[in-house]
Write a protein that holds these residues in place. Sequence first.
Motif, PDB file in Angstrom:
ATOM      1  N   ASN B 233      -9.065   6.077   0.220  1.00  0.00           N
ATOM      2  CA  ASN B 233     -10.210   5.268  -0.193  1.00  0.00           C
ATOM      3  C   ASN B 233     -11.441   6.126  -0.458  1.00  0.00           C
ATOM      4  O   ASN B 233     -12.326   5.712  -1.194  1.00  0.00           O
ATOM      5  CB  ASN B 233     -10.526   4.224   0.881  1.00  0.00           C
ATOM      6  CG  ASN B 233      -9.695   2.976   0.702  1.00  0.00           C
ATOM      7  OD1 ASN B 233      -9.865   2.259  -0.259  1.00  0.00           O
ATOM      8  ND2 ASN B 233      -8.777   2.740   1.626  1.00  0.00           N
ATOM      9  N   VAL B 306      -4.908   6.170  -7.937  1.00  0.00           N
ATOM     10  CA  VAL B 306      -5.391   5.993  -6.570  1.00  0.00           C
ATOM     11  C   VAL B 306      -5.675   4.523  -6.279  1.00  0.00           C
ATOM     12  O   VAL B 306      -5.321   4.000  -5.234  1.00  0.00           O
ATOM     13  CB  VAL B 306      -6.664   6.843  -6.348  1.00  0.00           C
ATOM     14  CG1 VAL B 306      -7.332   6.458  -5.036  1.00  0.00           C
ATOM     15  CG2 VAL B 306      -6.301   8.313  -6.333  1.00  0.00           C
ATOM     16  N   ASP B 307      -6.322   3.834  -7.222  1.00  0.00           N
ATOM     17  CA  ASP B 307      -6.814   2.489  -6.918  1.00  0.00           C
ATOM     18  C   ASP B 307      -6.138   1.432  -7.788  1.00  0.00           C
ATOM     19  O   ASP B 307      -6.408   1.348  -8.985  1.00  0.00           O
ATOM     20  CB  ASP B 307      -8.333   2.456  -7.129  1.00  0.00           C
ATOM     21  CG  ASP B 307      -8.938   1.195  -6.533  1.00  0.00           C
ATOM     22  OD1 ASP B 307      -8.200   0.195  -6.393  1.00  0.00           O
ATOM     23  OD2 ASP B 307     -10.128   1.210  -6.204  1.00  0.00           O
ATOM     24  N   PRO B 308      -5.287   0.601  -7.192  1.00  0.00           N
ATOM     25  CA  PRO B 308      -4.568  -0.405  -7.981  1.00  0.00           C
ATOM     26  C   PRO B 308      -5.496  -1.415  -8.652  1.00  0.00           C
ATOM     27  O   PRO B 308      -5.136  -2.007  -9.647  1.00  0.00           O
ATOM     28  CB  PRO B 308      -3.677  -1.091  -6.944  1.00  0.00           C
ATOM     29  CG  PRO B 308      -4.312  -0.801  -5.643  1.00  0.00           C
ATOM     30  CD  PRO B 308      -4.948   0.538  -5.782  1.00  0.00           C
ATOM     31  N   ARG B 309      -6.715  -1.591  -8.092  1.00  0.00           N
ATOM     32  CA  ARG B 309      -7.620  -2.581  -8.674  1.00  0.00           C
ATOM     33  C   ARG B 309      -8.080  -2.163 -10.062  1.00  0.00           C
ATOM     34  O   ARG B 309      -8.456  -2.992 -10.870  1.00  0.00           O
ATOM     35  CB  ARG B 309      -8.849  -2.766  -7.773  1.00  0.00           C
ATOM     36  CG  ARG B 309      -8.541  -3.543  -6.521  1.00  0.00           C
ATOM     37  CD  ARG B 309      -9.676  -3.426  -5.533  1.00  0.00           C
ATOM     38  NE  ARG B 309      -9.851  -2.039  -5.099  1.00  0.00           N
ATOM     39  CZ  ARG B 309     -10.742  -1.650  -4.221  1.00  0.00           C
ATOM     40  NH1 ARG B 309     -11.553  -2.538  -3.691  1.00  0.00           N
ATOM     41  NH2 ARG B 309     -10.847  -0.401  -3.855  1.00  0.00           N
ATOM     42  N   ARG B 311      -6.270  -0.710 -12.338  1.00  0.00           N
ATOM     43  CA  ARG B 311      -5.217  -0.704 -13.356  1.00  0.00           C
ATOM     44  C   ARG B 311      -5.358  -1.892 -14.281  1.00  0.00           C
ATOM     45  O   ARG B 311      -4.990  -1.830 -15.437  1.00  0.00           O
ATOM     46  CB  ARG B 311      -3.841  -0.746 -12.691  1.00  0.00           C
ATOM     47  CG  ARG B 311      -3.523   0.579 -12.057  1.00  0.00           C
ATOM     48  CD  ARG B 311      -2.276   0.526 -11.229  1.00  0.00           C
ATOM     49  NE  ARG B 311      -2.385   1.504 -10.153  1.00  0.00           N
ATOM     50  CZ  ARG B 311      -1.617   1.517  -9.091  1.00  0.00           C
ATOM     51  NH1 ARG B 311      -0.688   0.604  -8.928  1.00  0.00           N
ATOM     52  NH2 ARG B 311      -1.776   2.422  -8.157  1.00  0.00           N
ATOM     53  N   ARG B 312      -5.878  -2.973 -13.754  1.00  0.00           N
ATOM     54  CA  ARG B 312      -6.016  -4.172 -14.578  1.00  0.00           C
ATOM     55  C   ARG B 312      -7.242  -4.093 -15.446  1.00  0.00           C
ATOM     56  O   ARG B 312      -7.228  -4.390 -16.618  1.00  0.00           O
ATOM     57  CB  ARG B 312      -6.150  -5.398 -13.678  1.00  0.00           C
ATOM     58  CG  ARG B 312      -4.852  -5.789 -13.050  1.00  0.00           C
ATOM     59  CD  ARG B 312      -4.131  -6.770 -13.954  1.00  0.00           C
ATOM     60  NE  ARG B 312      -2.973  -7.339 -13.285  1.00  0.00           N
ATOM     61  CZ  ARG B 312      -3.062  -8.329 -12.418  1.00  0.00           C
ATOM     62  NH1 ARG B 312      -4.232  -8.834 -12.127  1.00  0.00           N
ATOM     63  NH2 ARG B 312      -1.988  -8.807 -11.847  1.00  0.00           N
TER      64      ARG B 312
END
Lengths: 531, 314
Positions: B233, B306-309, B311-312
Amino acid sequence: MTGVLLDIQNLTIRAHGKPILNGISLPLKAGEITALTGESGSGKSMTALACMGLLPSVMDASGTIQFECQNLLEMPEKALTQVRGQQIGMIFQEPMTALNPLHTIGRQVAETIRIHAKPPNRAEEQARAVLRKVGLDMPLSRYPHELSGGQRQRVAIAMAIALRPALLIADEPTTALDVTTQAQILDLLKSLVKSEGMALMMITHDLAVVGEMADHIAVMQSGNIVEHAPTAELFARMRHPYTRALFDASWHKAQLPEAASGTPLLSVRGINRDYPLPRPRPFAKRPAFRAVNGVSLEINTGERVGLVGESGCGKSTLTRAILGLEPIQGGEITLNGEPVFTHGRPNRDVQRQMQVVFQDPYGSFNPRHRVSRLITEPFHLLNKPPVGAERERAIAEALTAVGLTPDDQHKHIHAFSGGQRQRIAIARALIIRPKLILFDEAVSALDVRVRATILDLMADLSREYGLTYLFISHDLGVVRSITDRVLVMQKGRIVEEGPTERVFDAPEHPYTQNLIAAAPRLPDIGDFHAA
Amino acid sequence: MLVYLTRRLTSLILSLAAASLVIFLVVEVAPGDPASYMLGINAQPDTVAALRAELGLDVPRWQRYLSWVTGMLSGDFGTSYTYRTPVSGMIADRLWVSLPLALYALTLSTLIALPAGIIAASRRGRAADVGVMAATQLGVAVPNFWFAMLLVLLFAIRLQIMPSGGFPGWEDPVQAMKALTLPAIALALPQAAILARVLRSSLIDALGEDYIRTARAKGLTRGQALWRHGLRNALIPVLTIIGLQFSFLLAGAIIIEQVFYLPGLGRLIFQSISQRDLIVVESVVMLLVFAVILVNFMTDLAYAIVDPRLRRRA
């Protein structure tokens, strides 16, 4: 006492030598729900963290917390990590931030199993089973941001109960959730206590939740347990005056004066508010999310109108649109016949006739300014703001009206408590004598006793100034006590509208019926006397 | 993820196109005609005109822009006005020094910064933290060429285990790496200091988050919570800084190149500017812009990993 699982004896906690808990004692039994209740700062959460051995390092605890023949307070850190998650599980208030945003929910639930179980194989499978047990049937590969608040809280519960701990500690587990979600989570916790035979330590400020859930209630006030008894007994007797004060404040109904039958003031006709969403494919047309969908409403002078609905229903967007802070994509908003938007721009002549009071009494003031400057901010909206003695008089009058003194204008905001800050927020709204005030969750962050005094203040001001307001809240009880008429909003639409008492006593729309059924109710004292 | 990738790629191509135009225009409007500069003050006007024609400076600007861009796309960067050799070859030679040096320095800086930042954040307020903070304060404050001179004094002159400058070429990789080691350390130390400070504060923020408390309530030790939940994070700001540092190291090593007498890109661009060798200037600057944009693109990809948020969203 038999079957005591966790026995807190004479627990005292100090931070920098200042006492936070003053020798409290509390036994918890397996298969029972014990509620810790009280106002913010009374020491509820510190009690819970002490049981987990997770107190902030500046605090030191004395006394004993006996759990399975061991004193948790004297246990070395290494042994405590074995107890946490395995024998004592804990869930917290904020489901939005309690999960790691970068890990899948499956991985986070499985982690509890992996770090304790030997061998740690089959953790995935177990995680799936636990998630199903908490009523979440979805792929383990989901990320927290793809879940709603209620679903996230279920994941948090799954992590806490994955290894069937003997004790579950829940710190305000439903405070951040909507009423219908809250009801589901409370049901889930109750059934888990029954099926797993756990003890549950439930921390909540909400007496209505406590009354429905708990077998025992301990009422805390500034670091002491002032009363501790089985739920029915406690509600029936209320030995301690503080318990009674809390109870009365939760029940509190402000004495609103009769609404004057006035002329139409605010008129909202068929407004829409769309938020553009990201394109599904490059160069595709941008889809839109319609947050407010064809909403119409009227408010007359002197009327007190409530607007209720769950989070995400569009009530805050609607409020902002009325204030001219959000552009609208259709329909019309007028105040006194004048449009709030002219040619898509907010009309300042109309804006100065409206003021707003927000939820957060801590975040809505600039901490570097003095009260006199803070509450005269709306003067910017006037063409000829009062100066000199006239300004002084306006400040003094506004502060006096909300129960503060004119001398308070020289102080900074940090000198005031949460309730006083909300009074200052109301003074700021009143100072230019707006025709309409919008209260956006204005009492939601306050403790019950403070909330009661603010509601009384609003009733007094209604009497003196003939206020007209729109009161937006998710808390049905508060809306009921402070409004004449209520609007119920769901998914961007107003689904029901009517006089407050009628809507609450005989809701017509199924959504309103659900909302009212889901809201935890304070037990009527009479029930317990009869029992 | 695919949408994210296409968006990033589109923005990469558009940025490159815009950058090429800006570079061309800026170099064009800069005072000083290369032909008259090359021939000196006393040159005859017709000689200058002849040279201008030879260099291709007499055709309209838009034509020169187009031929420059199309040439670059096919790997032809034109011919240096001063040296009369292909620019691509000149750049390639220098790149073989600058790119390894930048990567070397970045690796060193990351290897120093990661443990330092983690130790400081996990022992916040204790001796290790105070030590790291003092050292990084010094690292940020002291210029890298001064470090460079100290390194030369110690390792090249006193101990005589490292060369003091020059670059022998990649025929002997060991000697080449040896030649790059002192410059890389000099470049890496200040960068490592910045990176360690960023990581420390980002990690301290992450450790205060609710999910760390949740992890502890599950039974993770402080260390486990830090490694499994805190570090990833805390990585986003660190990745941003690493990306910026790489771009800086590639072009900004000019002083260090000077101190160690390395034939890198920084010195090439400095020489070309002083000799009005515009075609070289344009090409090197374009190359650096390309490197920066490419690094940004890779940083964006790293964010998404690193951050799946992310990707959208865009």
